[in-house]
Structures are given as C-alpha cells and as structure tokens.
Design an enzyme around this catalytic site. Structure first.
Site, mmCIF file in Angstrom:
data_model
loop_
_atom_site.group_PDB
_atom_site.id
_atom_site.type_symbol
_atom_site.label_atom_id
_atom_site.label_comp_id
_atom_site.label_asym_id
_atom_site.label_seq_id
_atom_site.Cartn_x
_atom_site.Cartn_y
_atom_site.Cartn_z
ATOM 1 N N VAL A 12 0.492 -0.845 -0.127
ATOM 2 C CA VAL A 12 -0.358 0.043 -0.111
ATOM 3 C C VAL A 12 0.679 1.227 -0.100
ATOM 4 O O VAL A 12 1.792 1.197 0.823
ATOM 5 C CB VAL A 12 -0.946 0.520 0.895
ATOM 6 C CG1 VAL A 12 -2.029 0.994 1.001
ATOM 7 C CG2 VAL A 12 -1.706 -1.147 1.484
ATOM 8 N N CYS A 13 0.333 2.756 -0.968
ATOM 9 C CA CYS A 13 1.444 3.141 -0.445
ATOM 10 C C CYS A 13 0.298 4.643 -0.883
ATOM 11 O O CYS A 13 -0.741 5.091 -1.493
ATOM 12 C CB CYS A 13 1.603 3.426 -2.385
ATOM 13 S SG CYS A 13 2.703 5.019 -2.236
ATOM 14 N N ILE A 14 0.287 5.397 0.820
ATOM 15 C CA ILE A 14 0.039 6.236 1.102
ATOM 16 C C ILE A 14 0.664 6.572 1.589
ATOM 17 O O ILE A 14 1.155 6.283 2.515
ATOM 18 C CB ILE A 14 -1.432 5.474 1.782
ATOM 19 C CG1 ILE A 14 -1.212 4.903 3.353
ATOM 20 C CG2 ILE A 14 -2.752 5.260 0.595
ATOM 21 C CD1 ILE A 14 -2.613 4.266 4.321
#
Length: 166
Positions: free
Chosen positions: A88-90
């Site tokens: 996940v890329c946040i």
C-alpha cells in the site's frame, strides 16, 4: 520482550478487540509475534470495492511508533495506490520528514500519533477515492483516468475473487 513497541501494539490490539471498528478486523498472524498482524478490509459501501473482503499483512518495525508499519495486500486488488506486489502506498505510511520527490508535505507523512485504527481508516478512505497523481500502480491509475469501464471490470473481478476466498 516488553519494549515500548510491544506494549503499544498489545494495547492497540486489545482496544480493537474490545471496540471493533466498522470496515476492518485485525489479529495476529502468529500469537508469538506482536509485530505482524493479519487484517481484513471490507470493501467500503458505495464504492467499486463494496462487498469485497481484502486480506493484508501489517508488519511493524521494532522502533514502532517512531517508524511506520508496512501494509501489503495478500488478496488481489486493482488500485492506483497499491503496488503490483500488494504494498500500500499512502502518505501516512511514508517515513517522517520531507518528501524527496516533492509530492507530500511533511505533515501528511508518518507521525507516532498514528494508530492501527487510523492507518486502516486511511486505507479504507484510499479505496473510496484513489489518488492518481502519484500512483504506485501506473497502469491502474491510467485506466482509472482514461478507461474507467476497464478499471471497473478489473475491480469487479477482484471483489468476486475475494468473496470466493472468504
């Protein structure tokens, strides 16, 4: 091992068990390892992911909460902010400090006040509204922008597959 990280993670797990939060559930992958959690995210209502059950592993560093955990979907998921390998890329999962690429403000990145709950709610929010400005999955972002019908079909397949695995 009674490090600050262990104690904090034990407290957060206990709180989530006592007071479940809509949209996800969490537990340990292995009872002997407080640093690796298994999470199930329920596709948010009124989104393309509605009805899906998406599994992920949340791995915490030894120096948590000073450094962020990593979150990796183990279920297939098609999303601009999820790398093809499931990571996940946040912003809130990015280490504290200035962003070398200039996309994020320091205030948007990890701070030790974040909890498992705030991370999971941010991921649920990400599913509700993808950010295609700095995508982890360029192909998914391009489809999201230019071929929305194709994007919807791929997400629908992921949702169906997740329901079969549940």
């Amino acid at each position: 091992m009674n490090s600050q990280a262990c104690l904090l993670l034990q407290k957060q797990l206990k709180d989530l068990c006592k007071h479940p939060v809509d949209g996800f559930s969490a537990g340990l992958v292995d009872e002997k390892n407080i640093f690796e959690w298994s999470v199930t995210i329920i596709g948010p209502p009124d989104t393309l992911y509605e009805g899906g059950f998406f599994y992920a592993i949340m791995s915490f560093p030894q120096n948590y909460p000073n450094s962020p955990p990593t979150v990796r979907f183990t279920s297939d998921i098609w999303h601009p902010n999820v790398y093809p390998d499931g990571r996940v890329c946040i912003s809130i999962l990015h280490p504290p400090g200035d962003d070398p690429s200039g996309y994020e403000l320091a205030s948007e990145r990890w701070t030790p006040v974040h909890t498992v709950e705030s991370i999971m709610l941010s991921i649920i929010s990400m599913l509700s509204g993808p950010n295609d400005e700095s995508p982890a999955n360029v192909e998914a972002a391009k489809e999201w922008r230019e071929k929305r019908d194709e994007f919807k079909k791929k997400v629908s397949r992921c949702v169906r597959k997740s329901q079969e695995m549940f």
